[in-house]
Design an enzyme around this catalytic site. Structure first.
Site, mmCIF file in Angstrom:
data_model
loop_
_atom_site.group_PDB
_atom_site.id
_atom_site.type_symbol
_atom_site.label_atom_id
_atom_site.label_comp_id
_atom_site.label_asym_id
_atom_site.label_seq_id
_atom_site.Cartn_x
_atom_site.Cartn_y
_atom_site.Cartn_z
ATOM 1 C CB CYS A 94 43.450 34.846 75.358
ATOM 2 S SG CYS A 94 43.516 33.961 73.778
ATOM 3 C CG HIS A 217 39.978 38.046 74.087
ATOM 4 N ND1 HIS A 217 41.193 38.574 74.449
ATOM 5 C CD2 HIS A 217 40.256 36.975 73.309
ATOM 6 C CE1 HIS A 217 42.172 37.868 73.902
ATOM 7 N NE2 HIS A 217 41.622 36.886 73.210
ATOM 8 C CD GLU A 219 40.532 41.324 76.525
ATOM 9 O OE1 GLU A 219 41.407 40.900 75.750
ATOM 10 O OE2 GLU A 219 39.780 40.562 77.182
#
Length: 256
Positions: A94, A217, A219
């Protein structure tokens, strides 16, 4: 055990999530402030993976990731290139993608300036939802064996734009466009491409494949319970984003 340096900067807010993702994948991860790295660039030599996480570094003043990009290119450019050339891995998520791209680490500028940038979303507003990614791994070790991923996005400046149409064609032919937005079951009639990115580009790697930047994202989908529909769809063995981090760890454990 591979060691991961997660770069912190004012406004970054996904560094702890990135650390958790890599530790879950079997690495040792440290969060290091950019000021410390500027003072001691040799710190990079202790690590095999560098991560520039998501957030809003320096308040996204001037443009998203631009100030951090200037710090990377002006103060750490040589160290980062040596890190990459030593066959180590770099990941930007990002805001980290915005910084890597604007620092010239994914698509180096030519005599006419930057080849590509990440601009404001076509909708003119912040996009925060789950999307489906199609992976085109090529030589990118982060994406080995991955076909699709369902992960969240959260950005206001994620529209990938090339200076000229032929530049995008060149990036695709070179195998650098490794992630695209794809239609998914959870789109609820909304466009699969959440920001109007040219060519549906969601992620880009450098010519070596070892530097990866992506807007979504992964994660944030490491645990299966992070999926918003896990109670309806059933509990998966793991979150779909975890494979990306495990691939990065295996790149070193399988090739010591």
């Amino acid at each position: 055990t591979p060691r991961v340096l997660i770069l912190r900067a004012p406004g970054a807010n996904c560094d702890a999530e990135a650390q958790f993702a890599f530790e879950t994948a079997g690495a040792v991860a440290d969060r290091v402030h950019i000021n410390r790295l500027r003072e001691q660039p040799a710190l990079l030599q202790r690590y095999q993976i560098l991560v520039v996480p998501g957030g809003f570094t320096y308040g996204d003043d001037v443009a998203a990731g631009k100030i951090l990009a200037n710090q990377l290119s002006c103060f750490l450019g040589d160290a980062l290139r040596r890190f990459r050339d030593a066959e180590k891995l770099v990941l930007g998520i990002c805001n980290g993608f915005q910084a890597l791209l604007k620092a010239g680490l994914l698509a180096p500028p030519d005599d006419d300036g930057p080849l590509a940038t990440l601009a404001h979303n076509e909708s003119g507003r912040f996009q925060d939802r789950w999307i489906t990614l199609q992976a085109l791994p090529g030589r990118c070790p982060f994406l080995t064996g991955i076909d699709r991923m369902h992960v969240p996005i959260a950005h206001g400046e994620g529209r990938f734009l090339c200076r000229e149409e032929w530049i995008l064609q060149g990036l695709e032919q070179a195998g650098q466009v490794v992630l695209k937005y794809a239609p998914g079951a959870d789109d609820d009639g909304r466009p699969a491409n959440p920001n109007g990115s040219q060519g549906d580009v969601a992620g880009l790697c450098d010519p070596t494949g070892r530097v990866l930047g992506l807007m979504p994202h992964p994660e944030r989908h490491v645990l299966p319970t992070q999926h918003p529909r896990w109670t309806r769809l059933g509990l998966a063995p793991e979150g779909e984003g975890l494979a990306l981090f495990r691939n990065a760890v295996r790149f070193f454990t399988d090739n010591p």
